[in-house]
Scaffold this active site. Structure first.
Site, mmCIF file in Angstrom:
data_model
loop_
_atom_site.group_PDB
_atom_site.id
_atom_site.type_symbol
_atom_site.label_atom_id
_atom_site.label_comp_id
_atom_site.label_asym_id
_atom_site.label_seq_id
_atom_site.Cartn_x
_atom_site.Cartn_y
_atom_site.Cartn_z
ATOM 1 N N GLU A 115 -6.006 -3.401 -0.761
ATOM 2 C CA GLU A 115 -6.373 -4.491 0.150
ATOM 3 C C GLU A 115 -7.569 -5.291 -0.359
ATOM 4 O O GLU A 115 -7.959 -6.290 0.229
ATOM 5 C CB GLU A 115 -6.715 -3.916 1.532
ATOM 6 N N TRP B 35 -20.692 16.990 9.268
ATOM 7 C CA TRP B 35 -19.625 16.623 8.352
ATOM 8 C C TRP B 35 -19.811 17.299 6.997
ATOM 9 O O TRP B 35 -20.938 17.390 6.500
ATOM 10 C CB TRP B 35 -19.599 15.112 8.145
ATOM 11 N N LYS C 92 -15.145 18.490 9.900
ATOM 12 C CA LYS C 92 -16.282 18.574 10.799
ATOM 13 C C LYS C 92 -16.490 20.038 11.171
ATOM 14 O O LYS C 92 -15.616 20.653 11.776
ATOM 15 C CB LYS C 92 -16.027 17.732 12.050
ATOM 16 N N THR D 145 0.862 -1.187 0.000
ATOM 17 C CA THR D 145 0.000 0.000 0.000
ATOM 18 C C THR D 145 0.894 1.231 0.000
ATOM 19 O O THR D 145 2.054 1.164 0.413
ATOM 20 C CB THR D 145 -0.888 0.045 1.254
HETATM 21 P P1 AMP Z 1 -5.199 2.329 -3.136
HETATM 22 O O1 AMP Z 1 -5.135 1.211 -2.199
HETATM 23 O O2 AMP Z 1 -3.909 3.077 -3.275
HETATM 24 O O3 AMP Z 1 -5.735 1.910 -4.459
HETATM 25 O O4 AMP Z 1 -6.206 3.403 -2.545
HETATM 26 C C1 AMP Z 1 -7.508 3.059 -2.173
HETATM 27 C C2 AMP Z 1 -8.283 4.288 -1.797
HETATM 28 O O5 AMP Z 1 -8.497 5.123 -2.948
HETATM 29 C C3 AMP Z 1 -9.680 4.001 -1.309
HETATM 30 O O6 AMP Z 1 -9.696 3.588 0.027
HETATM 31 C C4 AMP Z 1 -10.356 5.348 -1.532
HETATM 32 O O7 AMP Z 1 -10.055 6.256 -0.488
HETATM 33 C C5 AMP Z 1 -9.718 5.830 -2.801
HETATM 34 N N1 AMP Z 1 -10.598 5.546 -3.941
HETATM 35 C C6 AMP Z 1 -10.538 4.530 -4.813
HETATM 36 N N2 AMP Z 1 -11.505 4.630 -5.754
HETATM 37 C C7 AMP Z 1 -12.217 5.739 -5.445
HETATM 38 C C8 AMP Z 1 -13.365 6.380 -6.009
HETATM 39 N N3 AMP Z 1 -13.953 5.935 -7.101
HETATM 40 N N4 AMP Z 1 -13.820 7.490 -5.391
HETATM 41 C C9 AMP Z 1 -13.234 7.977 -4.275
HETATM 42 N N5 AMP Z 1 -12.150 7.430 -3.721
HETATM 43 C C10 AMP Z 1 -11.648 6.321 -4.281
#
Ligand code: AMP
Length: 542
Positions: A331, A444, A439, A186
């Site tokens: 994940e 929110w 907030k 990650t």
């Molecule tokens: P990663 O593990 O680097 O792919 O990041 C995952 C995170 O990207 C998620 O937990 C979200 O916070 C964000 N994310 C992924 N897809 C979207 C989406 N369509 N809209 C908003 N946030 C997203």
């Protein structure tokens, strides 16, 4: 009583075997680092994946050993996806956009034995190889005559001579489907990166689900261009789902600018593409001035960050391309939800349909989700109540590699770190990362909603909303904005632009114009860094 059906483990090798046997003539086209286009078929890809497996045997790699890649989307990377995992080793795709020290840390943590890299990353490998104690073999993904002389990298060979010396006859081994197949760290915005360790079972189930009509809707009739990188969550599983469906694959290599992507979409008659919003922004900016059109593109999956409404509108209204908004995370292999409408939405006015399309979508079979309050109590699905989004399913992590960070699960559910609403039809909408939540006066404010309004202004290229301390309201939102080149907008014009588009108290208190918004290695806005940059900022009225 047990069922009496054949007991065949779900293995990644079965995908390439299937594609080779049943879609042997379907094409895989790749833009290479050298700039030219390479083209061959699944049959040839399967043959060369077996050579990779033999080459790994020749290096005396053990079952379960990690083989790392630093590579763009291309046919050689695709062969490694199958040769490495199919032979029982673990494919560790490294994000080349990470800091070199982080790359070295990750390679050591994963105990990688082999590193295969595209020549674009030679300087990076030269910078880190001395710190990567476990890597014994370096493979440059190139022809023998392109291998750099005097690179200073020990045991460096070209991919073509490495696999070229091997037979293409190899029987894919059968083993427990729960065996690890791949790993991906990650982004690690806080603390050290942690690795999701995928299994053959999880990746194969994900590949099945991703191909479904209400998910990525993939078929043998499609030509698919994944702009989403193979070094970040397996390009959303497309290299697996494409083999499962027999779709043509078009790999863009390192050329991700609007012009190169447009030319590839047109030349290869791509019907379907997938990527993060920033890539599509570059494509649309390239197309607009010259009045360019798509001749074959029908659908595009957009995810990784929230897709702004202006982008969904532009694709849909100006170009006739359907946008499928997707949500997921490393994940989760990564897919969790996809936004496609139901029959009952057909009769809705365009504006109402757009409101639904903006959501991150419905859960895919295999993923269950819920929103909970701070005490862990499940919250209602009314489309209004915000809560922490928790998920569970067979392609979602149970634990990180080497147990880093302890057990992440809460009562068997994985907390995503996203805050979301879920409506009565099960459509989930992300409002924020939990650490970015604003907030104000006990209520929110969704930073994503505030950003979406800003980027709908014609002069705004990018916008990030953050909360700043306020003595009365605790926090108030401000918006950091990057203007489009040659375009002007003032603070007051932008504040006025919000009127009527959101509740008055949610309108940002101020606009800060910046040259750029800091981005992380996966292209997401780094709000922690933005907050640091604006730490001396004071609200004008205070
Ligand atoms: P990663 O593990 O680097 O792919 O990041 C995952 C995170 O990207 C998620 O937990 C979200 O916070 C964000 N994310 C992924 N897809 C979207 C989406 N369509 N809209 C908003 N946030 C997203």
């Amino acid at each position: 009583m047990l069922g009496l059906m054949q007991n065949q483990p779900l293995l990644i090798s079965s995908l390439i075997e299937f594609a080779e046997r049943h879609h042997g003539d379907a094409e895989i086209v790749s833009r290479r680092v050298e700039g030219d286009l390479h083209r061959y078929t699944y049959k040839e890809a399967g043959r060369r994946s077996r050579q990779v497996a033999n080459a790994l045997d020749a290096l005396k790699l053990n079952f379960g050993d990690r083989v790392a890649t630093l590579a763009w989307n291309g046919y050689r990377h695709f062969e490694l996806y199958y040769g490495v995992s199919g032979s029982g080793r673990v494919l560790h795709t490294i994000n080349p956009r990470l800091h070199p020290d982080q790359i070295a840390w990750i390679a050591n943590h994963a105990e990688d034995q082999v590193l295969c890299f595209d020549l674009s990353f030679l300087p990076l490998v030269q910078a880190v190889h001395g710190k990567c104690s476990s890597i014994k073999h370096y493979i440059a993904l190139c022809d023998a005559d392109k291998l750099p002389a005097d690179s200073g990298i020990p045991n460096l060979q070209s991919y073509e001579s490495w696999i070229g010396a091997q037979s293409d006859s190899y029987v894919w081994p059968s083993f427990d489907e729960n065996t690890a197949s791949g790993m991906c760290y990650t982004s690690g915005t806080t603390g050290n990166p942690k690795a999701a360790l995928y299994s053959h079972r999880s990746s194969t189930l994900h590949a099945y689900a991703a191909a479904l009509p209400d998910v990525m809707c993939m078929s043998a009739r499609d030509a698919i261009l994944p702009v989403v990188p193979m070094f970040h969550v397996n390009a959303w599983g497309i290299p697996y789902s494409a083999a499962l469906t027999g779709a043509k694959l078009v790999f863009p290599g390192p050329a991700l600018d609007g012009k190169s992507i447009y030319e590839l979409l047109e030349a290869e008659k791509v019907t379907y593409a997938a990527g993060v919003p920033t890539v599509w922004q570059m494509l649309l900016s390239h197309m607009k001035p010259g009045g360019l059109r798509f001749s074959t593109l029908r659908r595009t999956v957009i995810g990784g960050s929230a897709c702004p409404p202006a982008m969904i509108k532009a694709f849909n209204d100006d170009y006739g391309v359907e946008v499928l908004h997707a949500w997921g995370m490393t994940e989760m292999s990564p897919l969790g939800t996809l936004c496609t409408l139901k029959n009952k939405h057909d009769a809705l006015p365009a504006e109402e349909k757009m409101k639904i399309r903006l959501k991150q979508g419905r859960a895919i079979y295999g993923v269950d989700m819920k929103i909970v309050d701070e005490a862990g109590k499940e919250l209602p699905w009314d489309g209004k109540t915000f809560g922490d989004l928790h998920v569970k399913g067979p392609w979602i992590v149970r634990e990180y590699y080497k147990g880093e960070g302890g057990s992440p699960l809460v009562d068997g559910w994985f907390p995503t770190g996203d805050v979301a609403t879920i409506d009565a039809d099960g459509y989930m909408q992300v409002t924020d990362r939990s650490k970015d939540v604003i907030k104000s006066g006990g209520e929110w404010i969704s930073s994503i909603e505030i950003e979406n309004i800003a980027v709908a202004h014609p002069a705004v290229a990018m916008a990030a909303c953050i909360g700043v301390p306020h003595p009365k309201w605790d926090e108030r939102p401000i918006i950091a904005v990057v203007k489009k080149p040659g375009m002007e907008v003032t603070r007051d014009e932008l504040i006025k632009f919000y009127e009527g588009k959101t509740a008055k108290w949610q309108i940002p208190d101020d606009v800060v114009f910046v040259d750029a918004i800091p981005l992380g290695a996966t292209g997401k806005m780094l709000k922690t860094r933005l907050r640091e940059l604006l730490k001396d900022y004071k609200l004008p009225q205070l």
